[in-house]
Design a protein around this motif. Structure first.
Motif, short mmCIF file in Angstrom:
data_model
loop_
_atom_site.label_atom_id
_atom_site.label_comp_id
_atom_site.label_asym_id
_atom_site.label_seq_id
_atom_site.Cartn_x
_atom_site.Cartn_y
_atom_site.Cartn_z
N SER A 58 57.08 42.45 31.94
CA SER A 58 55.87 42.13 31.20
C SER A 58 54.83 41.51 32.13
O SER A 58 55.05 41.40 33.34
N LEU A 59 53.73 41.08 31.55
CA LEU A 59 52.71 40.40 32.36
C LEU A 59 53.19 39.05 32.87
O LEU A 59 52.64 38.51 33.83
N VAL A 60 54.21 38.49 32.22
CA VAL A 60 54.79 37.24 32.74
C VAL A 60 55.27 37.45 34.16
O VAL A 60 55.10 36.58 35.03
N ASP A 61 55.85 38.61 34.43
CA ASP A 61 56.35 38.91 35.78
C ASP A 61 55.22 38.91 36.79
O ASP A 61 55.28 38.23 37.83
N SER A 62 54.15 39.67 36.51
CA SER A 62 53.09 39.81 37.50
C SER A 62 52.24 38.55 37.61
O SER A 62 51.75 38.22 38.70
N LEU A 63 52.07 37.81 36.52
CA LEU A 63 51.21 36.62 36.57
C LEU A 63 51.89 35.41 37.18
O LEU A 63 51.21 34.52 37.72
N THR A 64 53.22 35.33 37.10
CA THR A 64 53.90 34.13 37.60
C THR A 64 54.55 34.33 38.96
O THR A 64 55.22 33.43 39.47
N THR B 227 35.47 46.29 13.37
CA THR B 227 36.71 46.15 12.62
C THR B 227 37.75 47.17 13.06
O THR B 227 37.51 48.38 13.01
N VAL B 228 38.90 46.66 13.50
CA VAL B 228 40.02 47.50 13.96
C VAL B 228 41.31 46.83 13.52
O VAL B 228 41.30 45.76 12.91
N LEU B 229 42.43 47.45 13.85
CA LEU B 229 43.70 46.75 13.75
C LEU B 229 43.86 45.93 15.01
O LEU B 229 43.92 46.48 16.12
N THR B 230 43.88 44.61 14.88
CA THR B 230 44.12 43.74 16.04
C THR B 230 45.61 43.43 16.15
O THR B 230 46.33 43.45 15.16
N HIS B 231 46.03 43.12 17.36
CA HIS B 231 47.43 42.77 17.59
C HIS B 231 47.72 41.37 17.07
O HIS B 231 48.77 41.12 16.46
N GLY B 232 46.84 40.42 17.35
CA GLY B 232 46.97 39.07 16.81
C GLY B 232 47.78 38.11 17.65
O GLY B 232 47.71 36.90 17.45
N ASP B 233 48.57 38.61 18.60
CA ASP B 233 49.39 37.73 19.44
C ASP B 233 49.63 38.43 20.77
O ASP B 233 50.77 38.57 21.23
N ILE B 234 48.53 38.85 21.39
CA ILE B 234 48.62 39.74 22.54
C ILE B 234 48.88 38.95 23.82
O ILE B 234 48.05 38.84 24.72
N CYS B 235 50.07 38.38 23.88
CA CYS B 235 50.47 37.47 24.95
C CYS B 235 51.11 38.23 26.12
O CYS B 235 51.51 39.39 25.97
N PRO B 236 51.22 37.57 27.27
CA PRO B 236 51.80 38.24 28.45
C PRO B 236 53.18 38.84 28.23
O PRO B 236 53.52 39.86 28.84
N ASP B 237 54.01 38.22 27.36
CA ASP B 237 55.35 38.75 27.15
C ASP B 237 55.43 39.76 26.01
O ASP B 237 56.51 40.29 25.73
N VAL C 89 54.15 42.74 25.99
CA VAL C 89 53.85 44.06 26.53
C VAL C 89 55.05 44.55 27.34
O VAL C 89 55.90 43.76 27.77
N PHE C 90 55.11 45.85 27.54
CA PHE C 90 56.09 46.48 28.41
C PHE C 90 55.30 47.16 29.52
O PHE C 90 54.59 48.13 29.28
N ASP C 91 55.40 46.67 30.73
CA ASP C 91 54.60 47.19 31.83
C ASP C 91 55.44 48.08 32.75
O ASP C 91 56.55 47.73 33.13
#
Length: 412
Positions: A125-131, A225-235, A237-239
Motif C-alpha cells: 500500500s501507500l504505507v510502504d512507499s511513504l514510510t 457529486t460522485v461516489l466518494t470513498h470516504g476513508d481514502i487512507c494510505p493503507d 489501496v493495493f499498489d
C-alpha cells in the motif's frame, strides 16, 4: 494465547453457490486461508478455487462483516457492510478507464459477506512507499493513487442513482441526505462552539452560517457529486509497482458527496487516517493536477477554475470542521499518541511519535492557506487564524507534522 480461527462451512457453501451463478458452471473451493487477525471486525479469507475454466480466477477474496459488541442494534456494522457491497457492485458496472477497484463477484446478506478479486499475495500500500526512504518511489505511487482516485470519481459521475438503488436494496434503512445533514449539523456545530469557548474565542453567527453552508454544499447534489470513498487512507489501496496499477479497497465509508472531499486528502494530511504526515507543497500541487485532469474526463465543472477552487476550499473547510476541531477538543489539555497500523520491514515510521496535536496545527494552517489564497470563507478563515494563534500559545513546544519518511530530505 493463540486464538483458533474456525471456518464456517455454511459460508463457504454459500460462496460456492454465488460463484456457480456468477460463472454459470460448477465452482469448488479447494482451500481456505485466513488473511485477517482474530480480533478484527471483518473476517477476510482467500478461497482457492478448482479452476476448470479460463473465466474462473485461481482464487478470490471473501470479506465477511461481523456484529460488534459496542454496536447494540448492529446498525453501524451492517451499514458499513452494505456500503462496501454497494460500492464494489456499482463500480463493477460502470465504465472504468483503468483497473481502479477490485472486481466484484457477488454478495450474501444472510451471512454478510462479499466476494471480490484477489489482488495479490502481498498487500503493498501507500504505507510502504511513504514510510520508506525513497522519494522517487513515493511520488510514483502517489501519482498512481491520484490517477485512480480521480478516475474512480469521474466514472461514478452522473450515475450515483444506480449506486443508491443498489445500496437501498441491501439496506432499506440506509441514511438519506436529510439524515446526514441533520447528523452533521447536530454533531459538528456544537463541537465548533466548544472549541472556540475552550480557547476563549467567540463564535459569531457568520461563522455558523459559513459552516452550515459548507456542510450543505458538500453533501447535497451539485456539480461535483460522485461516489466518494470516504476513508481514502494510505493503507486502503493495493499498489502494483510492476504493472503501474493501483486499486482502491474498503468502501465501508463510501458515500455520495462532493468529489473534492476525497480530492483534498493530501492537502489536509490524510484527515481520517492513522498514517498522517505532511507532503511537500510542490509534490501535492503536481499530484492534484493529475487528479483534476482525471475529473475532466466526465465532470464539466472540473474545467471551471472558480467552481473547482470553490469546491476545493469548501472541502478543506469541511475537514476543518469534521477532523480538526474535534481533535482539538480531545487534546486541548493533554496531547495523546494516536494508534498506528502495520508498517513494512525497515519502515522509518515511529508509532511512539504519532501525536495528535501536530495534526491540528497542520490542518488549521492548511485550511488557512487555501482559504486565503482563494479569498473565500472569510469568517471561518479568521476563526482558523485565531485558533492557530491560541493553540500555538498553549502548545508552545508542539510543531506541525513532519514530512513522511519518504520526503525527510526536506524540512517542513
Amino acid at each position: 494465547m493463540i486464538v483458533m480461527q474456525v471456518i464456517n462451512q455454511n459460508v463457504i457453501q454459500a460462496a460456492q453457490y454465488l460463484l456457480q451463478r456468477r460463472f454459470a458452471t460448477l465452482c469448488k473451493v479447494i482451500s481456505v486461508t485466513f488473511l485477517s487477525e482474530p480480533d478484527r471486525r471483518n473476517i477476510v479469507l482467500r478461497l482457492l478455487l478448482e479452476n476448470k475454466s479460463d473465466d474462473i480466477p485461481a482464487s478470490i477474496i471473501l470479506k465477511q462483516s461481523l456484529p460488534e459488541a459496542t454496536d447494540d442494534d448492529d446498525k453501524d456494522a451492517y451499514s458499513r457492510f452494505a456500503r462496501d457491497w454497494a460500492g464494489l457492485e456499482f463500480l463493477s458496472g460502470v465504465k472504468q478507464w483503468h483497473h481502479n477497484v477490485p472486481k466484484f463477484y457477488g454478495g450474501n446478506k444472510e451471512h454478510r459477506f462479499i466476494l471480490l478479486e484477489d489482488l495479490g499475495l502481498n498487500h503493498i500500500s501507500l504505507v510502504d512507499s511513504l514510510t520508506l526512504p525513497n522519494r522517487a518511489e513515493a511520488i510514483a505511487a502517489l501519482n498512481r493513487f491520484m490517477m485512480a482516485l480521480g478516475n474512480f470519481h469521474a466514472a461514478s459521475f452522473g450515475h450515483v442513482s444506480v449506486y443508491e438503488t443498489i445500496l437501498h436494496n441491501i439496506n432499506e434503512q440506509a441514511e438519506s441526505i436529510q439524515d446526514e445533514l441533520d447528523f452533521m449539523f447536530n454533531d459538528l456545530l456544537p463541537k465548533l462552539e466548544l472549541a472556540n469557548k475552550s480557547l476563549g474565542l467567540t463564535v459569531t453567527p457568520e461563522i455558523i452560517h459559513e459552516a452550515q453552508r459548507i456542510i450543505k454544499s458538500l453533501i447535497t447534489p451539485g456539480a461535483f457529486t460522485v461516489l466518494t470513498h470516504g476513508d481514502i487512507c494510505p493503507d486502503n489501496v493495493f499498489d502494483h509497482k510492476d504493472s503501474q496499477e493501483l486499486q482502491l479497497i474498503d468502501f465501508e465509508w463510501a458515500v455520495v458527496r462532493n468529489a473534492l472531499l476525497d480530492g483534498t486528502y493530501l492537502r489536509m494530511s490524510m484527515p481520517t487516517c492513522w498514517c498522517a504526515k505532511a507532503i511537500p507543497n510542490e509534490v501535492i500541487e503536481s499530484l492534484e493536477t493529475i487528479y483534476r485532469k482525471e475529473l475532466k474526463r466526465a465532470i464539466p465543472a472540473a474545467s471551471d477554475d472558480l467552481a473547482y477552487m470553490t469546491a476545493y476550499t469548501e472541502a478543506c473547510g469541511f475537514w476543518l470542521l469534521q477532523q480538526t476541531v474535534p481533535l482539538l477538543n480531545s487534546v486541548i489539555d493533554n496531547d495523546r499518541v494516536g494508534s498506528s497500523g502495520p508498517t513494512p520491514e525497515n519502515s522509518l515510521w515511529k508509532p511512539e511519535e504519532n501525536n495528535v496535536r501536530p495534526r491540528v496545527l497542520t490542518r488549521l494552517q492548511a485550511f488557512l492557506e487555501v482559504a486565503s489564497k482563494n479569498d473565500q470563507l472569510p469568517h471561518l478563515r479568521k476563526m482558523a487564524q485565531d485558533m492557530l494563534s491560541a493553540v500555538k500559545t498553549r502548545w508552545s513546544d508542539v510543531k506541525p507534522l513532519e514530512f513522511y519518511p519518504a520526503f525527510l530530505d526536506r524540512k517542513p
